[in-house]
Each structure stands twice: as C-alpha cells, then as structure tokens.
Write a protein that holds these residues in place. Structure first.
Motif, short mmCIF file in Angstrom:
data_model
loop_
_atom_site.label_atom_id
_atom_site.label_comp_id
_atom_site.label_asym_id
_atom_site.label_seq_id
_atom_site.Cartn_x
_atom_site.Cartn_y
_atom_site.Cartn_z
N PHE A 269 -0.60 4.41 6.00
CA PHE A 269 -1.69 4.70 5.09
C PHE A 269 -3.01 4.44 5.79
O PHE A 269 -3.12 3.51 6.58
CB PHE A 269 -1.64 3.79 3.86
N LYS A 270 -4.01 5.24 5.47
CA LYS A 270 -5.37 5.00 5.95
C LYS A 270 -6.24 4.77 4.73
O LYS A 270 -6.24 5.55 3.79
CB LYS A 270 -5.89 6.19 6.74
N PHE A 271 -6.98 3.66 4.74
CA PHE A 271 -7.89 3.32 3.66
C PHE A 271 -9.31 3.31 4.22
O PHE A 271 -9.56 2.75 5.28
CB PHE A 271 -7.58 1.93 3.10
N THR A 272 -10.24 3.94 3.50
CA THR A 272 -11.63 3.98 3.92
C THR A 272 -12.51 3.43 2.82
O THR A 272 -12.37 3.82 1.65
CB THR A 272 -12.06 5.43 4.25
N VAL A 273 -13.39 2.51 3.19
CA VAL A 273 -14.37 1.93 2.27
C VAL A 273 -15.71 1.85 2.98
O VAL A 273 -15.77 1.49 4.16
CB VAL A 273 -13.96 0.52 1.77
N SER A 274 -16.75 2.22 2.30
CA SER A 274 -18.12 2.11 2.84
C SER A 274 -18.24 2.68 4.25
O SER A 274 -18.93 2.12 5.09
CB SER A 274 -18.58 0.65 2.83
N GLY A 275 -17.52 3.76 4.54
CA GLY A 275 -17.61 4.40 5.83
C GLY A 275 -16.73 3.81 6.92
O GLY A 275 -16.62 4.35 8.01
N ASP A 276 -16.10 2.67 6.66
CA ASP A 276 -15.21 2.03 7.64
C ASP A 276 -13.77 2.24 7.21
O ASP A 276 -13.46 2.32 6.03
CB ASP A 276 -15.50 0.54 7.75
N SER A 277 -12.87 2.31 8.19
CA SER A 277 -11.47 2.59 7.89
C SER A 277 -10.54 1.56 8.51
O SER A 277 -10.85 0.97 9.54
CB SER A 277 -11.07 3.97 8.43
N LEU A 278 -9.40 1.40 7.85
CA LEU A 278 -8.31 0.65 8.45
C LEU A 278 -7.02 1.39 8.16
O LEU A 278 -6.92 2.17 7.22
CB LEU A 278 -8.26 -0.80 7.97
N VAL A 279 -6.06 1.17 9.02
CA VAL A 279 -4.75 1.80 8.88
C VAL A 279 -3.73 0.70 8.64
O VAL A 279 -3.72 -0.32 9.34
CB VAL A 279 -4.37 2.61 10.14
N TRP A 280 -2.90 0.89 7.63
CA TRP A 280 -1.76 0.01 7.35
C TRP A 280 -0.52 0.79 7.75
O TRP A 280 -0.30 1.90 7.27
CB TRP A 280 -1.70 -0.34 5.87
N VAL B 246 -10.57 -5.16 9.18
CA VAL B 246 -9.22 -5.71 9.36
C VAL B 246 -9.24 -7.23 9.20
O VAL B 246 -8.40 -7.81 8.51
CB VAL B 246 -8.63 -5.30 10.73
N ASP B 247 -10.23 -7.89 9.81
CA ASP B 247 -10.35 -9.35 9.69
C ASP B 247 -10.58 -9.78 8.24
O ASP B 247 -10.00 -10.76 7.77
CB ASP B 247 -11.48 -9.88 10.57
#
Length: 91
Positions: free
Chosen positions: A3-14, A26-27
């Motif tokens: 999954f890729k989640f994006t908030v406020s222009g930043d993304s993280l992948v789970w 991520v931190d």
C-alpha cells in the motif's frame, strides 16, 4: 500486500509490515505505533487492533488519518481485521 499512503504531499509505502518512503513520515508513524502499543486503533464499523500496529495496514491508515486528516491510498484493498466471533470471516 503493498500500500502507498500519501498525506500533505509526503508518501510512505507499507509492504508486509515494513515501512519505506519519506524518512520523517516513516519515523512519525513508527513512533506513533510504538507509543500506541496496547491502545485500540480502530473504528467500531471497521474493527482494529491494540497491538502490532506496524503489521496492520488498517492501523497505519488510521494513525495517519488521525494525525493528518486526509489520507490518499493506492494499491491493494486494505483488509479489515478478522472477527473471531464470526468464525474468522473478513468484513
């Protein structure tokens, strides 16, 4: 699962319990997951968990939603927790 989640222009992948992407995001999610160990993360209509939040994409999504409001999700459908009361049927 991935999954890729994006908030406020930043993304993280789970992916299978591991996070990657924007280091600060991520931190933040890792720390929030640790802080909330033993705390219910979920919604009454979705289910949830109170442990191992990093292993649950639903927990990650809800942590991000609580912190940032709107979350954009891409990838596989987020599985809902299994109910032991209903013979482990996925909602």
């Amino acid at each position: 699962m991935k999954f890729k989640f994006t908030v406020s222009g930043d993304s993280l992948v789970w992916e299978d319990g591991k996070l990657s992407g924007d280091k600060l995001l991520v931190d933040i999610v890792r720390n929030s997951s640790k802080i909330n160990e033993g705390v219910w993360i979920g919604e009454s209509y979705l289910g949830g968990t109170d442990h191992d939040h990093l292993k649950s994409p639903l927990s990650i999504y809800l942590i991000l939603e609580r912190m940032f409001g709107e979350v954009r999700h891409e990838g596989d459908k987020i599985p809902l927790p299994k109910s032991s009361e209903e013979n482990n049927v996925v909602y």
